[in-house]
Design a protein around this motif. Structure first.
Motif, PDB file in Angstrom:
ATOM      1  N   UNK A 157      -3.209   8.407 -10.881  1.00 30.46           N
ATOM      2  CA  UNK A 157      -3.692   7.617  -9.754  1.00 30.46           C
ATOM      3  C   UNK A 157      -3.232   6.180  -9.926  1.00 30.46           C
ATOM      4  N   UNK A 158      -2.784   5.574  -8.843  1.00 31.42           N
ATOM      5  CA  UNK A 158      -2.326   4.187  -8.874  1.00 31.42           C
ATOM      6  C   UNK A 158      -3.016   3.426  -7.754  1.00 31.42           C
ATOM      7  N   UNK A 159      -3.610   2.270  -8.100  1.00 28.77           N
ATOM      8  CA  UNK A 159      -4.197   1.394  -7.096  1.00 28.77           C
ATOM      9  C   UNK A 159      -3.108   0.480  -6.567  1.00 28.77           C
ATOM     10  N   UNK A 160      -2.873   0.517  -5.272  1.00 30.19           N
ATOM     11  CA  UNK A 160      -1.847  -0.303  -4.637  1.00 30.19           C
ATOM     12  C   UNK A 160      -2.434  -1.668  -4.271  1.00 30.19           C
ATOM     13  N   UNK A 161      -1.581  -2.663  -4.022  1.00 28.41           N
ATOM     14  CA  UNK A 161      -2.099  -3.970  -3.591  1.00 28.41           C
ATOM     15  C   UNK A 161      -2.912  -3.829  -2.302  1.00 28.41           C
ATOM     16  N   UNK A 162      -3.930  -4.662  -2.153  1.00 30.59           N
ATOM     17  CA  UNK A 162      -4.754  -4.658  -0.952  1.00 30.59           C
ATOM     18  C   UNK A 162      -3.872  -5.008   0.246  1.00 30.59           C
ATOM     19  N   UNK A 163      -3.971  -4.215   1.297  1.00 32.24           N
ATOM     20  CA  UNK A 163      -3.229  -4.489   2.526  1.00 32.24           C
ATOM     21  C   UNK A 163      -4.142  -5.260   3.466  1.00 32.24           C
ATOM     22  N   UNK A 164      -3.646  -6.370   4.004  1.00 31.54           N
ATOM     23  CA  UNK A 164      -4.415  -7.139   4.974  1.00 31.54           C
ATOM     24  C   UNK A 164      -4.013  -6.675   6.368  1.00 31.54           C
ATOM     25  N   UNK A 165      -4.986  -6.136   7.073  1.00 31.35           N
ATOM     26  CA  UNK A 165      -4.751  -5.515   8.363  1.00 31.35           C
ATOM     27  C   UNK A 165      -5.132  -6.496   9.459  1.00 31.35           C
ATOM     28  N   UNK A 166      -4.339  -6.499  10.537  1.00 29.34           N
ATOM     29  CA  UNK A 166      -4.606  -7.395  11.646  1.00 29.34           C
ATOM     30  C   UNK A 166      -4.482  -6.692  12.984  1.00 29.34           C
ATOM     31  N   UNK A 167      -4.345  -7.503  14.030  1.00 28.14           N
ATOM     32  CA  UNK A 167      -4.310  -6.975  15.390  1.00 28.14           C
ATOM     33  C   UNK A 167      -2.953  -6.372  15.751  1.00 28.14           C
ATOM     34  N   UNK A 168      -1.947  -6.558  14.894  1.00 26.06           N
ATOM     35  CA  UNK A 168      -0.649  -5.907  15.076  1.00 26.06           C
ATOM     36  C   UNK A 168      -0.504  -4.838  14.004  1.00 26.06           C
ATOM     37  N   UNK A 169       0.013  -3.655  14.347  1.00 26.85           N
ATOM     38  CA  UNK A 169       0.128  -2.564  13.367  1.00 26.85           C
ATOM     39  C   UNK A 169       0.918  -2.986  12.125  1.00 26.85           C
ATOM     40  N   UNK A 170       0.413  -2.554  10.959  1.00 24.11           N
ATOM     41  CA  UNK A 170       1.022  -2.855   9.672  1.00 24.11           C
ATOM     42  C   UNK A 170       1.295  -1.534   8.961  1.00 24.11           C
ATOM     43  N   UNK A 171       2.509  -1.371   8.422  1.00 21.99           N
ATOM     44  CA  UNK A 171       2.794  -0.179   7.616  1.00 21.99           C
ATOM     45  C   UNK A 171       2.146  -0.410   6.260  1.00 21.99           C
ATOM     46  N   UNK A 172       1.171   0.453   5.903  1.00 22.52           N
ATOM     47  CA  UNK A 172       0.434   0.253   4.654  1.00 22.52           C
ATOM     48  C   UNK A 172       1.004   1.076   3.508  1.00 22.52           C
TER      49      UNK A 172
END
Length: 193
Positions: A108-123
């Protein structure tokens, strides 16, 4: 929902004066079948011959009496309800032919936190070696997930409420996108290989 179970004899007839809208055959003997007739006001409104576990019927206008007939001794279980409802299970043995491939996750690997906004982001990018994804919504807003850059709050097939965790193994190898109503909402991600 009311359920009834009875051990039916050879050439058995089981008649119940019981009103309902939904009739479901939950169980019959392994490899056996029954005949079902539903009545309303003394007239047959639905007939099914040679049916097995899982059969169901909802005749227009409902029914006020039902009948099950058997040719061989077997257990029979039925469910009657005034609305829609039922069982989705297998009451008998299932034989699987061929191989079932289960992907085991060993790291298992913890990935960097993705900051999500009002425009779609590839996580996460698509990766065929990935067998598991976990998404945790660490914000106070709903985060919406989808499979491409066209995902919006209105068309997303998955809503992740605040504090919710999604563990995904069916489409873990796919690329995932996320969007939310306001900017800078944290989505924590873990992947398994």
């Amino acid at each position: 929902m009311r359920t009834h179970r009875q051990l039916m004899p050879d050439n058995g007839v089981w008649i119940m004066a019981e009103p309902g809208r939904h009739f479901r055959l939950i169980e019959v003997g392994a490899g056996q079948y029954v005949n079902v007739t539903l009545f309303r006001n003394g007239l047959s409104v639905y007939e099914a011959e040679g049916v097995e576990s899982g059969f169901w019927a909802e005749p227009d206008g409902g029914f006020d009496r039902w009948q099950v007939t058997t040719q061989q001794t077997q257990p029979v279980k039925v469910a009657i309800t005034a609305g829609r409802g039922g069982y989705d299970r297998v009451a008998q043995n299932v034989n699987v032919q061929g191989q079932i491939a289960l992907k085991q996750v060993s790291k298992l690997t913890t990935l960097p936190v993705a900051l999500i906004g009002s425009k779609p982001v590839k996580v996460v990018e698509a990766d065929s070696s990935r067998g598991l994804l976990r998404f945790y919504n660490g914000s106070l807003e709903d985060i919406y997930l989808g499979g491409d850059a066209a995902v919006t709050i209105d068309n997303s097939p998955m809503r992740l409420p605040p504090g919710a965790l999604l563990s995904e193994s069916d489409a873990a190898c796919a690329a995932w996108w996320a969007v939310t109503q306001f900017d800078d909402k944290p989505l924590r991600i873990m992947e398994g290989r």
